[in-house]
Design a protein around this motif. Structure first.
Motif, PDB file in Angstrom:
ATOM      1  N   LEU A 216       0.832  -1.199   0.000  1.00  0.00           N
ATOM      2  CA  LEU A 216       0.000   0.000   0.000  1.00  0.00           C
ATOM      3  C   LEU A 216       0.868   1.251   0.000  1.00  0.00           C
ATOM      4  O   LEU A 216       2.016   1.235   0.439  1.00  0.00           O
ATOM      5  N   ALA A 217       0.299   2.341  -0.477  1.00  0.00           N
ATOM      6  CA  ALA A 217       1.016   3.620  -0.524  1.00  0.00           C
ATOM      7  C   ALA A 217       0.732   4.428   0.727  1.00  0.00           C
ATOM      8  O   ALA A 217      -0.381   4.422   1.255  1.00  0.00           O
ATOM      9  N   LEU A 218       1.738   5.134   1.199  1.00  0.00           N
ATOM     10  CA  LEU A 218       1.579   6.019   2.360  1.00  0.00           C
ATOM     11  C   LEU A 218       0.834   7.288   1.966  1.00  0.00           C
ATOM     12  O   LEU A 218       0.851   7.714   0.808  1.00  0.00           O
ATOM     13  N   ASN A 219       0.193   7.901   2.951  1.00  0.00           N
ATOM     14  CA  ASN A 219      -0.338   9.244   2.754  1.00  0.00           C
ATOM     15  C   ASN A 219       0.829  10.226   2.672  1.00  0.00           C
ATOM     16  O   ASN A 219       1.899   9.974   3.255  1.00  0.00           O
ATOM     17  N   PRO A 220       0.675  11.348   1.995  1.00  0.00           N
ATOM     18  CA  PRO A 220       1.752  12.346   1.953  1.00  0.00           C
ATOM     19  C   PRO A 220       1.991  12.932   3.342  1.00  0.00           C
ATOM     20  O   PRO A 220       1.086  12.962   4.181  1.00  0.00           O
ATOM     21  N   PRO A 221       3.202  13.418   3.614  1.00  0.00           N
ATOM     22  CA  PRO A 221       3.432  14.133   4.872  1.00  0.00           C
ATOM     23  C   PRO A 221       2.676  15.453   4.883  1.00  0.00           C
ATOM     24  O   PRO A 221       2.188  15.913   3.850  1.00  0.00           O
ATOM     25  N   VAL A 222       2.600  16.052   6.052  1.00  0.00           N
ATOM     26  CA  VAL A 222       1.890  17.330   6.217  1.00  0.00           C
ATOM     27  C   VAL A 222       2.906  18.424   6.509  1.00  0.00           C
ATOM     28  O   VAL A 222       3.712  18.304   7.448  1.00  0.00           O
ATOM     29  N   ILE A 223       2.911  19.462   5.703  1.00  0.00           N
ATOM     30  CA  ILE A 223       3.711  20.662   5.992  1.00  0.00           C
ATOM     31  C   ILE A 223       2.834  21.559   6.864  1.00  0.00           C
ATOM     32  O   ILE A 223       1.791  22.038   6.425  1.00  0.00           O
ATOM     33  N   GLU A 224       3.245  21.752   8.119  1.00  0.00           N
ATOM     34  CA  GLU A 224       2.352  22.352   9.118  1.00  0.00           C
ATOM     35  C   GLU A 224       2.239  23.868   8.998  1.00  0.00           C
ATOM     36  O   GLU A 224       1.269  24.452   9.477  1.00  0.00           O
ATOM     37  N   ASN A 225       3.217  24.539   8.404  1.00  0.00           N
ATOM     38  CA  ASN A 225       3.159  25.999   8.305  1.00  0.00           C
ATOM     39  C   ASN A 225       1.980  26.439   7.449  1.00  0.00           C
ATOM     40  O   ASN A 225       1.830  25.984   6.313  1.00  0.00           O
ATOM     41  N   GLU A 226       1.135  27.297   7.981  1.00  0.00           N
ATOM     42  CA  GLU A 226       0.023  27.836   7.204  1.00  0.00           C
ATOM     43  C   GLU A 226       0.436  29.112   6.472  1.00  0.00           C
ATOM     44  O   GLU A 226      -0.045  29.386   5.381  1.00  0.00           O
ATOM     45  N   GLU A 227       1.316  29.917   7.088  1.00  0.00           N
ATOM     46  CA  GLU A 227       1.789  31.137   6.440  1.00  0.00           C
ATOM     47  C   GLU A 227       2.935  30.787   5.497  1.00  0.00           C
ATOM     48  O   GLU A 227       3.853  30.050   5.866  1.00  0.00           O
ATOM     49  N   VAL A 228       2.874  31.305   4.268  1.00  0.00           N
ATOM     50  CA  VAL A 228       3.917  30.997   3.290  1.00  0.00           C
ATOM     51  C   VAL A 228       4.911  32.144   3.126  1.00  0.00           C
ATOM     52  O   VAL A 228       5.888  32.011   2.400  1.00  0.00           O
ATOM     53  N   ILE A 229       4.684  33.260   3.798  1.00  0.00           N
ATOM     54  CA  ILE A 229       5.654  34.356   3.816  1.00  0.00           C
ATOM     55  C   ILE A 229       6.355  34.294   5.164  1.00  0.00           C
ATOM     56  O   ILE A 229       5.737  34.512   6.213  1.00  0.00           O
ATOM     57  N   VAL A 230       7.621  33.930   5.145  1.00  0.00           N
ATOM     58  CA  VAL A 230       8.326  33.644   6.391  1.00  0.00           C
ATOM     59  C   VAL A 230       9.612  34.445   6.476  1.00  0.00           C
ATOM     60  O   VAL A 230      10.192  34.855   5.459  1.00  0.00           O
ATOM     61  N   SER A 231      10.089  34.642   7.701  1.00  0.00           N
ATOM     62  CA  SER A 231      11.387  35.273   7.922  1.00  0.00           C
ATOM     63  C   SER A 231      12.449  34.187   7.969  1.00  0.00           C
ATOM     64  O   SER A 231      12.148  32.987   7.974  1.00  0.00           O
ATOM     65  N   SER A 232      13.714  34.598   8.027  1.00  0.00           N
ATOM     66  CA  SER A 232      14.808  33.622   8.064  1.00  0.00           C
ATOM     67  C   SER A 232      14.826  32.840   9.368  1.00  0.00           C
ATOM     68  O   SER A 232      15.514  31.819   9.471  1.00  0.00           O
ATOM     69  N   LYS A 233      14.060  33.286  10.374  1.00  0.00           N
ATOM     70  CA  LYS A 233      14.029  32.600  11.666  1.00  0.00           C
ATOM     71  C   LYS A 233      12.803  31.701  11.819  1.00  0.00           C
ATOM     72  O   LYS A 233      12.679  30.985  12.814  1.00  0.00           O
ATOM     73  N   THR A 234      11.904  31.743  10.848  1.00  0.00           N
ATOM     74  CA  THR A 234      10.678  30.945  10.960  1.00  0.00           C
ATOM     75  C   THR A 234      10.972  29.474  10.691  1.00  0.00           C
ATOM     76  O   THR A 234      11.492  29.138   9.625  1.00  0.00           O
ATOM     77  N   PRO A 235      10.648  28.565  11.626  1.00  0.00           N
ATOM     78  CA  PRO A 235      10.915  27.139  11.382  1.00  0.00           C
ATOM     79  C   PRO A 235       9.865  26.529  10.449  1.00  0.00           C
ATOM     80  O   PRO A 235       8.678  26.814  10.559  1.00  0.00           O
ATOM     81  N   ILE A 236      10.323  25.709   9.516  1.00  0.00           N
ATOM     82  CA  ILE A 236       9.430  24.961   8.635  1.00  0.00           C
ATOM     83  C   ILE A 236       9.235  23.580   9.268  1.00  0.00           C
ATOM     84  O   ILE A 236      10.205  22.838   9.458  1.00  0.00           O
ATOM     85  N   SER A 237       7.979  23.242   9.600  1.00  0.00           N
ATOM     86  CA  SER A 237       7.699  21.999  10.327  1.00  0.00           C
ATOM     87  C   SER A 237       6.898  21.036   9.461  1.00  0.00           C
ATOM     88  O   SER A 237       6.013  21.455   8.712  1.00  0.00           O
ATOM     89  N   MET A 238       7.210  19.753   9.609  1.00  0.00           N
ATOM     90  CA  MET A 238       6.479  18.707   8.898  1.00  0.00           C
ATOM     91  C   MET A 238       6.165  17.563   9.855  1.00  0.00           C
ATOM     92  O   MET A 238       6.825  17.400  10.888  1.00  0.00           O
ATOM     93  N   LYS A 239       5.144  16.762   9.491  1.00  0.00           N
ATOM     94  CA  LYS A 239       4.817  15.591  10.304  1.00  0.00           C
ATOM     95  C   LYS A 239       4.120  14.557   9.418  1.00  0.00           C
ATOM     96  O   LYS A 239       3.713  14.844   8.292  1.00  0.00           O
ATOM     97  N   HIS A 240       4.009  13.351   9.970  1.00  0.00           N
ATOM     98  CA  HIS A 240       3.233  12.299   9.314  1.00  0.00           C
ATOM     99  C   HIS A 240       2.403  11.594  10.370  1.00  0.00           C
ATOM    100  O   HIS A 240       2.844  11.416  11.508  1.00  0.00           O
ATOM    101  N   GLN A 241       1.166  11.185   9.979  1.00  0.00           N
ATOM    102  CA  GLN A 241       0.256  10.594  10.961  1.00  0.00           C
ATOM    103  C   GLN A 241       0.701   9.210  11.405  1.00  0.00           C
ATOM    104  O   GLN A 241       0.335   8.762  12.492  1.00  0.00           O
ATOM    105  N   ILE A 242       1.468   8.509  10.579  1.00  0.00           N
ATOM    106  CA  ILE A 242       1.854   7.138  10.912  1.00  0.00           C
ATOM    107  C   ILE A 242       3.239   7.148  11.547  1.00  0.00           C
ATOM    108  O   ILE A 242       4.228   7.503  10.892  1.00  0.00           O
ATOM    109  N   PRO A 243       3.345   6.781  12.824  1.00  0.00           N
ATOM    110  CA  PRO A 243       4.653   6.776  13.496  1.00  0.00           C
ATOM    111  C   PRO A 243       5.632   5.848  12.784  1.00  0.00           C
ATOM    112  O   PRO A 243       5.260   4.841  12.183  1.00  0.00           O
TER     113      PRO A 243
END
Length: 720
Positions: A480-507
């Motif tokens: 079976l194929a995995l679901n895509p990961p989730v990029i958690e940032n909702e704002e797409v205009i970021v500063s150099s200090k803004t962390p880009i976070s990702m997650k996946h529902q399946i541990p």
């Protein structure tokens, strides 16, 4: 008085004659004619004026047919002449406005062709009939033949117009189908889309979205056309809180011009809206059988009402909730509906992940004695929220798919004496958490596919006797194929200090990503271990990988690095009134629009070039300018043919810094997407920057609007 009356008739006749002549001219040169913006309102008057000539000319036609002899007291020459003149004039107005309306998107096919030409014929015959009144005495046979033929034209033209506006079955759609026409589909054989969803779309939607009339360039006759969507994009998207265009527009207020179906059309019932939302939320499958669903599923409940069925619904011994209380607790993204007609049992579906709070569950406690099913799929439900859920004593079915629970508080749900089914798919539950469900008093079925449980652990669960554990289909030959990961940032205009976070529902899932525009792979791409930051405009692409699974589809998001603060903006040429957003400040307000051209956040240019000054109070050391734009091929929104960047100390001392010539879309280009144009130049101090973007003058021959001018859409500009 008679002279003034005669003058009045002459003026009306001459104006009608002029409109007919103009109409013939426009028809001859139709391929070269583009409707200006100010004239579109005249076209939209067509539905308001078309009924008047129909009624007046029909009255005159029937009057001529009924007059049986010369000198009849039932015939009044003066009144008859005025009646025909009014009909002639209004027919010309209706035909002209109809021609203008036909140039808008969404009208096409044979019905439009014949309706347009019949409308023109009616207008021309009307003025010819009025001009020849002296030769066509109403009591003569030739007059009656003309009247009969003219009435036939009116009926056919009116009928085709009604089909274009309301659909071919508008008149008979409220009537019950003849018994022989009702499909005899057993519940065991019924399919969700074919037997439930498609009939709703055919009855309530397809009259505006078919091969003859495709509003928004959307057609719904086939599954392929539904999946394709229209000029505003695809119809559904389960990654969005509102599930996409189809469902969100059903929930808009009736007075909203984007509400579907529009005011005046037969509206969907609450049950039909819930059906469509549940179908989309469940994966919008075209092959799913109704019999594969749980009896608590709202789609199954709808099928029982529509199709009937041999399975009997559980009988509930509690009283129905107060209707006012249910109405008060219903919101756009928390739907509460009866499980079936006349049933006191309620089910609840949640839709808006972005705005979800634990209080949204707690707020339902006044209905805890009636709610038997609750769907919280993809909501950010935490372990502590299970304590609130344990208070819903009548709950039979609970869906927690792809929520944030870990399973450590599952024992809270043991307090639910009626809970028969729980779905934990896509969560981080452990084997010990799941095995504890064996002690639940009434639990019969548990769904645990796409969790972190290993093959051996799932096999161990299968050996348990009391509960049926649904682990998903597995075999040695199918992966079976995995679901895509989730990029958690909702704002797409970021500063150099803004962390880009990702997650996946399946541990246990590994996320691989790239920052250079290449496609991530499982071997060489960066491994996501913790949030990271970016130093420039970056398209983040990511995929999920896990042993025993196929890699997921790619997910990507373009992040704009916030640049220098632009002190002021001045548009040199105005944006179009339809797409003016916030005016000058739009391109420097730090607000990124979505891909909907009607979002109200885009500046649109068609007649004018996009030209703007960016002004700084103090000089900035600039080396690049980035323009955020939109492409929507179906919406006539193309890249500009030329982008110019000028800079200097002030508006009068500018020099050309960069020219970009964007590549134009081809027929196979995806319909809608963001565009980013980055103009780099030698680093220099600037106090004023001038931007120019020129729209495409003529759309290509393969485009439905060939020869027309394209739009240019801009929403943000970044310096460095």
């Amino acid at each position: 008085m008679r002279r003034y009356l005669s003058d009045w008739k002459g003026l009306v006749y001459n104006f009608a004659f002029f409109l007919n002549g103009l109409l013939i001219f426009l028809l001859i040169f139709e391929s070269r004619f583009s409707v200006p913006i100010w004239m579109q309102s005249l076209g939209r008057m067509h539905p308001l004026v078309l009924h008047f000539p129909l009624v007046v000319l029909m009255l005159y036609g029937f009057w001529v047919i009924l007059i049986e002899k010369p000198g009849s007291v039932r015939w009044n020459n003066e009144l008859a002449g005025i009646l025909l003149l009014i009909g002639t004039f209004t027919a010309a107005v209706a035909a002209f406005s109809g021609f203008i309306l036909s140039k808008e998107d969404g009208y096409e096919g044979d019905a439009l062709f014949w309706h347009k030409w019949l409308g023109v014929a009616i207008s021309l015959i009307s003025i010819a009939w009025y001009s020849m009144q002296g030769y066509l005495s109403p009591w003569k046979l030739k007059s009656k033949l003309v009247a009969a033929g003219f009435l036939l034209l009116l009926f056919v033209g009116g009928h085709l117009g009604g089909n274009l506006t309301h659909g071919e079955d508008f008149l008979i759609s409220p009537l019950p189908q003849a018994e022989d026409d009702v499909p005899k589909v057993a519940m065991e054989d019924a399919r969700v889309f074919q037997d439930l969803v498609q009939p709703v779309l055919n009855q309530k939607c397809i009259s505006c979205h078919n091969e003859e009339k495709s509003k928004g360039n959307l057609q719904m006759q086939t599954q392929a056309l539904l999946v394709k969507g229209g000029k505003n994009g695809v119809l559904w998207d389960t990654t969005k809180a509102d599930l996409g265009l189809l469902i969100s527009r059903l929930h808009l207020p009736l007075d909203d011009k984007k509400h579907m179906p529009p005011r005046g059309k037969v509206q969907l019932t609450d049950e039909e809206i819930v059906l469509l939302a549940a179908w989309v939320k469940g994966g919008s499958r075209f092959d799913q059988l109704v019999s594969s669903l749980s009896p608590q599923n709202p789609v199954y409940a709808y099928a029982q009402n529509v199709l009937g069925g041999s399975r009997t619904e559980e009988q509930y011994n509690f009283d129905a909730a107060d209707a006012d209380e249910v109405a008060k607790l219903n919101t756009t993204y928390r739907l509460i509906r009866p499980l079936s007609a006349e049933s006191p049992a309620l089910f609840v579906n949640f839709y808006n992940r972005a705005n979800f709070k634990s209080q949204d569950i707690e707020g339902l406690l006044p209905l805890k004695d009636q709610i038997v099913s609750m769907d919280l799929s993809k909501m950010p439900v935490k372990d502590e929220d299970l304590k609130i859920l344990s208070k819903f004593s009548e709950l039979r079915k609970l869906i927690l798919n792809f929520t944030d629970i870990t399973g450590k508080s599952l024992d809270e749900l043991k307090k639910l004496p009626m809970l028969k089914e729980i779905s934990l798919s896509g969560t981080g539950v452990k084997l010990a958490n799941v095995k504890s469900l064996e002690s639940f008093p009434a639990l019969k079925k548990v769904y645990v596919w796409s969790t972190a449980l290993t093959v051996n652990e799932l096999a161990e669960l299968k050996k348990l006797r009391k509960i049926s554990f649904e682990t998903g289909f597995r075999s040695d030959t199918l992966i079976l194929a995995l679901n895509p990961p989730v990029i958690e940032n909702e704002e797409v205009i970021v500063s150099s200090k803004t962390p880009i976070s990702m997650k996946h529902q399946i541990p246990g899932t590994e996320i691989r990503y790239t920052l250079d525009g290449t496609e991530p792979d499982s071997a060489k791409s960066l491994v996501y271990t913790k949030p990271f930051s970016i130093s420039k405009n970056t398209n983040v692409k990511a995929k999920a990988f896990k042993n025993g699974w196929y890699g997921s589809k790619q997910v990507d998001r373009f992040f704009f690095k916030a640049g220098y603060h632009i002190d002021s903006v001045r548009l040199i040429l105005p944006a179009d009134q339809k797409f003016k957003a916030k005016g000058d400040i739009t391109i420097a307000d730090g607000v990124k629009s979505d891909k909907q051209q009607s979002s109200g956040k885009w500046l649109g240019f068609r007649e004018n070039d996009f030209q703007s000054y960016l002004l700084f109070k103090k000089p900035v050391l600039a080396s690049s300018v980035t323009l955020s734009m939109l492409r929507n091929v179906g919406g006539f929104i193309f890249p500009p043919v030329r982008i110019e960047v000028w800079g200097g100390a002030n508006e009068k001392s500018l020099k050309l810094l960069k020219i970009i010539t964007p590549e134009m879309p081809v027929k196979e280009t995806p319909n809608s997407d963001y565009l980013v144009f980055n103009a780099e130049f030698d680093s220099q101090k600037l106090s004023c920057i001038k931007l120019v973007a020129k729209p495409l003058a003529k759309l290509p021959a393969w485009h439905p609007g060939k020869g027309e001018k394209a739009w240019v859409f801009v929403d943000e500009v970044f310096v460095n």
